[in-house]
Structure formats: structure tokens, C-alpha cells
Design an enzyme around this catalytic site. Structure first.
Site, PDB file in Angstrom:
ATOM      1  N   PRO A   1      28.030  64.496  74.350  1.00  0.00           N
ATOM      2  CA  PRO A   1      27.644  63.303  74.953  1.00  0.00           C
ATOM      3  C   PRO A   1      28.250  61.952  74.116  1.00  0.00           C
ATOM      4  CG  PRO A   1      25.663  64.242  74.054  1.00  0.00           C
ATOM      5  CD  PRO A   1      26.996  65.092  73.585  1.00  0.00           C
TER       6      PRO A   1
ATOM      7  N   ASP B   1      28.919  61.007  68.770  1.00  0.00           N
ATOM      8  CA  ASP B   1      28.114  62.316  69.545  1.00  0.00           C
ATOM      9  C   ASP B   1      26.749  61.867  69.555  1.00  0.00           C
ATOM     10  OD1 ASP B   1      26.973  64.620  70.442  1.00  0.00           O
ATOM     11  OD2 ASP B   1      27.949  65.804  68.994  1.00  0.00           O
ATOM     12  N   HIS B   2      26.096  61.531  70.632  1.00  0.00           N
ATOM     13  CA  HIS B   2      24.950  61.053  70.861  1.00  0.00           C
ATOM     14  C   HIS B   2      23.684  62.054  70.602  1.00  0.00           C
ATOM     15  CE1 HIS B   2      22.048  58.051  71.703  1.00  0.00           C
ATOM     16  NE2 HIS B   2      22.363  57.587  72.876  1.00  0.00           N
ATOM     17  N   ARG B   3      24.252  63.252  70.305  1.00  0.00           N
ATOM     18  CA  ARG B   3      23.023  64.674  70.027  1.00  0.00           C
ATOM     19  C   ARG B   3      23.002  64.073  68.642  1.00  0.00           C
ATOM     20  NH1 ARG B   3      26.414  69.767  71.541  1.00  0.00           N
ATOM     21  NH2 ARG B   3      27.871  68.391  70.270  1.00  0.00           N
TER      22      ARG B   3
END
Ligand code: CAO
Length: 566
Positions: A362, A538-540
Site C-alpha cells: 500500500p 509502504d504504509h504497512r
């Protein structure tokens, strides 16, 4: 060499349900030739030796018995003998040996089928006056099979079962067999585990029965005790492939707790042992595969087709289970002439990597600007010295240096998400990947230990790696081990873009073209050199606030490069 149906124990006739080979095929020893099925089991008939299939004497649907010739095989041994015309008698004795072996098989089967047993304890009477018996369910006659493994357990301790309910499924090299309960009752103990190896006579389960089965009652009125006991054993442990083909069997129709349902569900799959084995090897859930064999039986080809379809839909970016719709294939020549230009290997690999990253991570991209007027003044002041050293010094070396400082300050940007999704692998080294535009496509060589290098060293390494990339001289090692990437389009233009994270890294910095802009200094607008930066992550792993902090650190370091010596 004739290949014959081996001893079938007490079974008179079996049906050919699958042909696994074609005339002319070169077979290894034990390759399946056909699959046969009786009302008790399905069984692969393997090739007794390596060789070439000369003829097939059966078709799907044929009903055949023990000793029936199903195929003729030309073995290497036979070839040698045929070359030697004096030795014809040897060839026929070879056949004889084969049929003798089949007879031996049969003898073995019959002998051991007599020794099949289901031990029972003494009959007792329950409170309700009903007679109760403790039954031990044992592994029945499994012929000459070795390495019989428990592949499914359909019941658990305490389950109340009906007569003919499935208890466990066993599988040997040659057949899978379902062990069903002969009596209705309660499961006292399941004595085996999935994947456990068992052999004839091994205890599978203990049952407490209520009275005797209907079938046994009927039989008991007409058969002597010893015969009754032997037949009871066979029935209780029947390799009942019937329930594979007849989903209406009690075991399958039964509803109960989850485990039991699961066991019954997998028992519904109608497939032979070789197919089940192949499915297990490929990690295919047979309940998802549509059978095309007779009575919807799942064949090996069905399993292979299933895997092929999955692979194709993954490669074409089709519906992979992640719900990605396929891009329509359009014949563009309908609208005008086209050129077909093959992609380079680098472009194809790059496309795969970028696509993988884009669909798996994401992405969030944050944009900012930094005033690098002072940095540029300093860089210009170094030009003569740089020329003397033979080094070209561009803003990129300073940007890489500032990134190293920011990564030390915010180590989560210099990390990868562990495959288990539960840990972050923080790297103690800082290796910066640098996107280089080459005629063959985009490549990303890596500046190793960038944090330990001076601006001079970084400048010469940037030039060296980009030259090597364009001359196709990069070594594998030059392309590995990156922990963060920088993509600079500064020489080309643009005010901002969305770089794609170079997974398994978690962040990348995009650099656009610096522009001289009027900047308000509190008193007046003054011309300043402003560099646009775009940080994708990476939004995780990284949230927006982290992104903001990292970007602030970076922009202030570049705006005042004295901070890089702190
Ligand atoms: N703004 C304005 N000018 C810039 C600049 C910026 N942000 N960055 C570099 N420049 C200038 C340089 O100073 C140099 O000018 P001078 O010769 O007058 O000093 C000129 O642009 C050319 O620089 P360069 O490209 O040769 O060197 P670099 O160190 O800036 O970049 C490299 C090296 C390999 C990163 C670059 O050549 C390249 O290939 N970039 C493309 C990367 C790419 O394709 N990214 C997209 C990937 S998809 O996300």
C-alpha cells in the site's frame, strides 16, 4: 512384457476409470498406466519396469479381472533380448516371471486378507438393557503395499457415529482406502494422527457400539462364527472408494462439529491415489478442482489444468484471488497500423518487479520542497577541485548523504517487513539503490555502505555505477543488497512524481528538477533554488506522521548541509 491386473483379493471385477498414458510413451518404473476401481477401492496400476508403451489393451469403462493384460511394454531388457535372436526363450520366460509375480501378488493378498481382524471385547449390557461392545478398528489387509499413511481423520473422540460413517482414510503408493465404521456407536479413541505411517493390524480407533449392525445381524443368522468374524473385519475396514463416488453416503451427509464436517467434505472429493498425491505435492485443494473423468472423477490432468490456469491468471495480472480484474486484450490493428516492439529482458524484469511492488505494497507518496541555494553555492565552489580530482559532483551525492543521515535517525525506513508479517527486519547497514535510466531499461545498482562514504566517494561511485549500468557492465553484486532507494529525474525535469517502492525495501525518494523560485524571507521575496522531493513508502510499515518527520529531517539537512557533519 505384458502388464496384467495383479491379484485383487476377493474382488472379481474392476472398472478401468482412467488411462494415464498413451501408446509410445516412455515410462519409468512405477509410472501409472491405468486407474481401476472396484466397489471397495480405486487403485493405480503402475508400470512394472521402465520401457516404452507398445500397446494398450483396455479403454475407460472396461470391466476386467485379475490377470487381464492391460498393456504391452517394451523394456530395455527385452530389447537386448530381441537383438539376440537365439535368446527368444528368455523373453518368454520374462513374461512368465511377470505373470508369476502377479500370481504371487494375488496369493499375498488373499493370505493377508484372511488375517484382517477387528478385535472386540466382551459384550456387556448398558443401563438401558442394550448390549454394548468395544470394537477395535484395525488396518485391514493392504496387500503388498508399504508406507501406508493416514491422510484424513474424519472423527474425533466422543463422536457419535452411524454404521458406515467414515473413520479414516489411508493411502499407500498404490491406493487410497476409506475405513468406515461397521457399527453405530461412540468413538472412544482415535489412535492415529494424520501423516502417521501404519501397517496391517495397526490400531486405528476404538469404538463403543450399541448392539450389532443391521448387516451383521442379518449375516449372523446364516453364517458360522469364524466366517462372520472375518467378513465383519473386512467390512469395517473396507477400502470403500464407493463413498468417494457416492456423496450420499452417511459419512458425507452427516452434519456435526467442524472437524468432522471437514473430514467428510474432503472425503467427498472423487479422485484416485495418484491424483491425490499429485495434488498434495502441488498444494492443490482438490475440493476446488472440477473433475472431468467419468462420474466427475478428478484426474491428474484436471489437477495440472487447475495449476496451469492459476499460473496463467497470475502472470497475466488476471483475477488472482486478490480481485484484480484483467486488462482487456484489444486488437489495435482494428484502429490503425501498429508496430510490435519486443521488450528487453531488463524491461520485462523491471515490469514484473514494479507490478509486484505496486500490487503488494500500500503506497503513500508525500511531496515537499527544500531550499538548496546554499548547497548549490557550495557545490559550485567545489567544481574546480572536482575537476582536478576527475569527479563530477551533482546534487545527488548530497541527497544520498542526507538520506543516510535520515535513515540513521529513522531506522524503520531502512527496513523490510518480515515474510511472517509480524516483524520488521531493521538493517544495520545502509545501502542506497540508485535508479539509472539506460537504453535497455531502468536498472538499480546499489551504493554499498553509503553512510560511510564522503561526498567525493559518493560522487565518483554514482558516476561509476551509472556508467557501468549504461555499458551493461554491472555485476550481480552491484545490483543486490539495497536497503533504501533514490530515483532522480532532476536532470530531466518535473515538479514531482510517485516513485514505486523497490520492495522488499519500504521507502524510496524521488527527486525532481530544482527550480529558482521567489521565496518569502519575512521581508521580501528572494530568488531561491528549490528542490522538489517525493517520498513513497509502504504504509504497512510507515505511517504518515513518520513520513512527515523523515521528510522534515531530510529537507532541513539539505537546506543547511552543515547539519550533515553533526
Ligand atoms: N535539478 C536540476 N539539475 C539537476 C538535478 C536536479 N535535481 N540533478 C542533477 N542535475 C543536473 C546535474 O547537476 C547535471 O548538470 P551539470 O552537468 O551542469 O552539473 C545534470 O543534471 C546531469 O546530471 P546526471 O544525470 O548526469 O547526474 P545525476 O548525478 O544527477 O544523476 C543518475 C545520475 C544515474 C541518477 C541519472 O543520470 C539518471 O539516470 N536518472 C534517471 C533515473 C530514473 O530514470 N528514474 C526514474 C525511475 S522510475 O521511478
Amino acid at each position: 512384457m505384458d502388464v496384467k491386473i495383479p491379484g485383487l483379493g476377493d474382488i472379481d471385477e474392476v472398472e478401468v476409470i482412467e488411462i494415464c498414458v498413451a501408446v509410445g510413451d516412455v515410462l519409468a518404473e512405477n509410472d501409472s498406466i491405468v486407474v481401476i476401481e472396484s466397489d471397495k477401492a480405486s487403485m493405480d496400476i503402475p508400470s512394472p519396469a521402465a520401457g516404452t508403451l507398445k500397446s494398450l489393451q483396455v479403454e475407460v469403462g472396461d470391466r476386467i479381472g485379475e490377470g487381464h493384460v492391460i498393456a504391452t511394454l517394451e523394456t530395455e531388457e527385452r530389447d537386448d533380448k530381441e537383438d539376440d535372436t537365439d535368446d527368444e526363450s528368455d523373453a518368454s520366460s520374462d513374461d512368465k516371471t511377470n505373470s508369476e509375480a502377479a500370481e504371487e501378488d494375488q496369493d499375498d493378498t488373499e493370505e493377508s486378507s484372511q488375517s484382517t481382524q477387528t478385535a472386540s471385547s466382551e459384550e456387556t449390557e448398558s443401563d438401558s438393557g442394550e448390549s454394548e461392545q468395544e470394537i477395535e478398528v484395525l488396518v485391514p489387509d493392504i496387500g503388498d503395499a508399504s508406507g501406508v499413511v493416514v491422510i484424513e481423520i474424519a472423527v474425533q473422540e466422543g463422536d457419535v457415529i452411524e454404521e458406515n460413517d467414515l473413520l479414516v482414510v489411508l493411502e499407500s503408493d498404490k491406493a487410497s482406502m476409506e475405513i468406515a465404521a461397521e457399527y453405530a456407536g461412540t468413538v472412544l479413541e482415535v489412535a492415529v494422527k494424520v501423516d502417521e505411517e501404519v501397517s496391517e493390524g495397526s490400531l486405528l480407533a476404538r469404538l463403543r457400539t450399541k448392539g450389532t449392525s443391521k448387516k451383521s445381524d442379518d449375516e449372523s443368522s446364516e453364517k458360522p462364527a469364524e466366517e462372520k468374524s472375518a467378513e465383519k473385519s473386512k467390512s469395517a475396514s473396507s477400502a470403500d472408494a464407493k463413498s468417494e463416488s457416492e456423496p450420499e453416503s452417511k459419512a458425507e451427509a452427516q452434519s456435526g462439529d467442524d472437524d468432522k464436517d471437514q473430514g467428510a467434505a474432503s472425503a467427498k472429493v472423487y479422485a484416485g491415489p495418484a491424483t491425490r498425491r499429485l495434488a498434495r505435492e502441488l498444494g492443490v485443494d482438490l475440493s476446488e478442482v472440477k473433475g472431468t473423468g467419468s462420474r466427475d472423477r478428478i484426474t491428474k490432468d484436471d489437477v495440472k489444468d487447475f495449476v496451469k490456469q492459476k499460473m496463467q491468471s497470475t502472470q497475466s495480472g488476471g483475477n488472482t484471488g486478490g480481485g484484480l480484474p484483467q486488462v482487456a486484450q484489444i486488437d489495435f490493428t482494428k484502429f490503425g497500423p501498429v508496430d510490435m516492439v519486443p521488450l528487453t529482458r531488463i524491461q520485462r524484469r523491471g515490469a514484473d518487479n514494479l507490478h509486484r511492488s505496486w500490487v503488494n505494497l500500500p503506497h503513500v507518496t508525500q511531496h515537499d520542497e527544500t531550499d538548496i541555494t546554499d548547497l548549490e553555492d557550495f557545490r559550485q565552489s567545489l567544481k574546480q577541485e572536482a575537476e582536478r580530482k576527475g569527479v563530477k559532483i551533482t546534487p545527488l551525492a548530497f541527497i544520498v548523504k542526507a538520506c543516510c543521515h535520515a535513515l540513521r535517525e529513522y531506522p524503520n525506513f531502512n527496513a523490510s517487513l518480515h515474510a511472517d508479517g509480524e516483524q520488521l527486519v531493521r538493517k544495520q547497514y545502509i545501502n542506497i539503490g540508485m535508479a539509472v535510466d539506460t537504453p535497455e531499461g531502468l536498472v538499480v545498482p546499489v551504493i554499498k555502505a553509503a553512510d560511510e562514504k564522503s561526498i567525493w566517494q559518493l560522487s565518483s561511485e554514482i558516476a561509476e555505477l551509472s556508467d557501468k549500468a549504461r555499458d551493461k557492465k554491472l555485476a550481480m553484486d552491484d545490483l543486490q543488497g539495497g536497503s533504501f532507494s533514490v530515483s532522480s529525474l532532476g536532470a530531466l525535469g518535473g515538479t514531482g512524481f510517485t516513485p514505486i517502492v523497490n520492495a522488499p525495501e519500504v521507502a524510496i525518494l524521488g527527486v525532481s528538477k530544482l527550480q529558482t523560485k521567489p521565496v518569502w524571507n519575512g521581508e521580501a521575496f528572494v530568488p531561491r533554488k528549490v528542490l522538489p522531493l517525493s517520498l513513497s513508502y509502504d504504509h504497512r510499515v510507515i505511517n504518515g506522521a513518520d513520513g512527515g518527520r523523515f521528510m522534515n529531517y531530510l529537507t532541513s539537512s539539505l537546506a543547511d548541509i552543515r547539519r550533515l557533519v553533526l
